[in-house]
Design a protein around this motif. Structure first.
Motif, PDB file in Angstrom:
ATOM      1  N   GLY A  68      90.781  56.126  67.384  1.00  0.00           N
ATOM      2  CA  GLY A  68      89.749  56.656  68.275  1.00  0.00           C
ATOM      3  C   GLY A  68      88.507  57.071  67.519  1.00  0.00           C
ATOM      4  O   GLY A  68      87.381  56.802  67.950  1.00  0.00           O
ATOM      5  N   GLY A  69      88.701  57.708  66.371  1.00  0.00           N
ATOM      6  CA  GLY A  69      87.560  58.120  65.558  1.00  0.00           C
ATOM      7  C   GLY A  69      86.780  56.937  65.024  1.00  0.00           C
ATOM      8  O   GLY A  69      85.548  56.985  64.925  1.00  0.00           O
ATOM      9  N   ALA A  70      87.482  55.857  64.669  1.00  0.00           N
ATOM     10  CA  ALA A  70      86.800  54.662  64.185  1.00  0.00           C
ATOM     11  C   ALA A  70      85.937  54.046  65.286  1.00  0.00           C
ATOM     12  O   ALA A  70      84.817  53.575  65.027  1.00  0.00           O
ATOM     13  CB  ALA A  70      87.818  53.642  63.684  1.00  0.00           C
ATOM     14  N   LEU A  71      86.432  54.050  66.512  1.00  0.00           N
ATOM     15  CA  LEU A  71      85.645  53.522  67.634  1.00  0.00           C
ATOM     16  C   LEU A  71      84.404  54.389  67.869  1.00  0.00           C
ATOM     17  O   LEU A  71      83.300  53.873  68.111  1.00  0.00           O
ATOM     18  CB  LEU A  71      86.503  53.472  68.892  1.00  0.00           C
ATOM     19  N   GLU A 114      92.484  57.014  76.412  1.00  0.00           N
ATOM     20  CA  GLU A 114      91.153  57.389  75.936  1.00  0.00           C
ATOM     21  C   GLU A 114      90.660  56.417  74.865  1.00  0.00           C
ATOM     22  O   GLU A 114      89.457  56.157  74.760  1.00  0.00           O
ATOM     23  CB  GLU A 114      91.182  58.821  75.412  1.00  0.00           C
ATOM     24  N   ILE A 115      91.588  55.870  74.084  1.00  0.00           N
ATOM     25  CA  ILE A 115      91.209  54.856  73.098  1.00  0.00           C
ATOM     26  C   ILE A 115      90.703  53.601  73.811  1.00  0.00           C
ATOM     27  O   ILE A 115      89.712  52.984  73.385  1.00  0.00           O
ATOM     28  CB  ILE A 115      92.406  54.525  72.180  1.00  0.00           C
ATOM     29  N   ALA A 158      87.028  51.907  73.516  1.00  0.00           N
ATOM     30  CA  ALA A 158      86.823  50.493  73.215  1.00  0.00           C
ATOM     31  C   ALA A 158      85.865  49.856  74.232  1.00  0.00           C
ATOM     32  O   ALA A 158      84.987  49.070  73.865  1.00  0.00           O
ATOM     33  CB  ALA A 158      88.162  49.751  73.209  1.00  0.00           C
ATOM     34  N   CYS A 159      86.034  50.222  75.495  1.00  0.00           N
ATOM     35  CA  CYS A 159      85.116  49.714  76.529  1.00  0.00           C
ATOM     36  C   CYS A 159      83.699  50.240  76.298  1.00  0.00           C
ATOM     37  O   CYS A 159      82.716  49.500  76.460  1.00  0.00           O
ATOM     38  CB  CYS A 159      85.618  50.124  77.914  1.00  0.00           C
TER      39      CYS A 159
END
Length: 302
Positions: free
Chosen positions: A19-22, A134-135, A139-140
Motif C-alpha cells: 500500500g505504501g509503495a502505491l 484498500e490496496i 491501485a485504481c
C-alpha cells in the motif's frame, strides 16, 4: 539480514509495504507537479480539508476514506469557486478555507468518545491496518493518476511555463489547473491511510526534492521520486518495527531525511567535480554541474 527481512514475513507488514509503495507512486507523479508549480501549501491545506469528512465519518461509523474524499473534494471546489470571483488572492483563499476546515474537523472529532484514538489515526494515519480492499483502491487511484498525468502532460507543462502560451497553443490552461488540483486532491486522499492528514506533504515533497537533485526532465523525476518514496516507506516501516515508533510519522521523517541526504550528496558530488575540473583545466573553468534548473520545462513541450 534477518533485521531487514523478518518484519516483512508478517501479512500486515507486507500489506503496509504494498500500500505504501502505491502511495509513493501516486505522490511521485503528483508531487513533481506540486514542486514545479509551487503548490505545497495547497497540498497541506487539502490534507487538513479532509479532516471534517474523516471526523464525521468516524463519529457516524461510516467509511473514513469516503468521508475524507468528499470533504477534500468540497474544499477543492470551494477554492476554485472563490478564485473565479477574483476578489481574494490564491494564498488567502486557501488559508481561510484551511482554518475553517481544520477547526470544524476538530469540533466534530471532539464529540467522539474515542477522541484520542480517532484523532491520532486521522492526523498520523494507520498504514499497518491497511487491508486488501484498500490496496485495490490505491491501485485504481494510481491508474487514474497516471491516465490524467499522461493526457494533460503538455497542458501542465505549458501552463507551468506560461499560461498565455498554453492558451495560444489551445492547451486549455484553466482546465489543466482544475485537473492538477484534482490530482493533488486524489494524492492527498490516497495518502491518508499511510501518513494521515498532517504529514501528507512529506510524501508529496520529500521524494521529489530528493529526485530533482539528479534529474532534469519531468518523467525521469517522477520515476526517481517514486523510487525514493518506496525507499522512504520501506525504511519507515523498518524503523517502526524495530524502534516501536509510529509508522506514518516514521515514513514521513524518512522521506524528509532522504531529501536532505540527496541534497548533501549532490552538493559533495558537485564540489568534487569542480575540484577535479580545476586540476584538469589550467584556466580554472568549472563545469557548473547542477547549475541548470531542476526541470527542463520548455523542453517538455516540444
Amino acid at each position: 539480514m534477518p533485521w531487514l527481512s523478518d518484519p516483512f514475513t508478517t501479512d500486515f507488514m507486507v500489506r503496509a509495504l504494498v500500500g505504501g509503495a502505491l502511495v509513493a507512486a501516486i505522490c511521485g507523479v503528483v508531487g513533481t507537479w506540486v514542486v514545479i508549480r509551487g503548490m505545497a501549501f495547497l497540498g497541506e491545506a487539502i490534507g487538513h480539508g479532509m479532516l471534517p469528512g474523516v471526523a464525521l465519518a468516524t463519529v457516524l461509523g461510516l467509511p473514513v476514506l469516503a468521508g475524507g474524499a468528499i470533504s477534500a473534494g468540497a474544499m477543492s471546489a470551494a477554492i476554485g469557486a472563490l478564485q473565479r470571483r477574483g476578489r481574494l488572492s490564491y494564498d488567502t483563499t486557501i488559508g481561510l478555507l484551511f482554518v475553517a476546515m481544520l477547526s470544524s474537523g476538530i469540533i466534530i472529532v471532539s464529540h467522539s468518545r474515542s477522541f484520542a484514538t480517532d484523532a491520532t489515526t486521522i492526523l498520523f494515519g494507520d498504514i499497518l491496518a491497511i487491508r486488501t480492499a484498500e490496496i485495490v483502491t490505491l491501485a485504481c487511484a494510481l491508474m487514474v493518476t497516471l491516465g490524467i498525468a499522461a493526457k494533460f502532460h503538455r497542458s501542465f507543462v505549458a501552463s507551468a511555463f506560461d499560461p498565455r502560451i498554453a492558451h495560444t497553443l489551445g492547451l486549455r490552461p484553466r482546465l489543466a489547473q482544475v485537473m492538477l488540483v484534482a490530482l493533488v486532491t486524489l494524492a492527498v486522499v490516497a495518502s491518508y491511510q499511510a501518513v494521515g492528514t498532517l504529514l501528507v506533504v512529506a510524501l508529496l515533497l520529500g521524494p521529489v526534492v530528493a529526485a530533482h537533485q539528479w534529474t532534469a526532465r519531468i518523467p525521469s523525476t517522477m520515476l526517481l521520486a517514486t523510487a525514493f518514496g518506496i525507499a522512504a516507506v520501506s525504511s519507515g516501516l523498518l524503523t517502526s518495527w524495530h524502534a516501536g515508533t509510529a509508522a506514518g510519522a516514521s515514513i514521513a521523517f524518512c522521506a524528509i531525511c532522504l531529501a536532505l541526504a540527496s541534497a548533501i550528496i549532490r552538493n559533495a558530488h558537485n564540489r568534487f567535480r569542480n575540484r577535479h575540473d580545476r586540476g584538469v583545466h589550467p584556466t580554472g573553468e568549472l563545469d557548473h554541474i547542477g547549475s541548470e534548473p531542476p526541470f527542463s520545462i520548455w523542453a517538455e513541450t516540444r
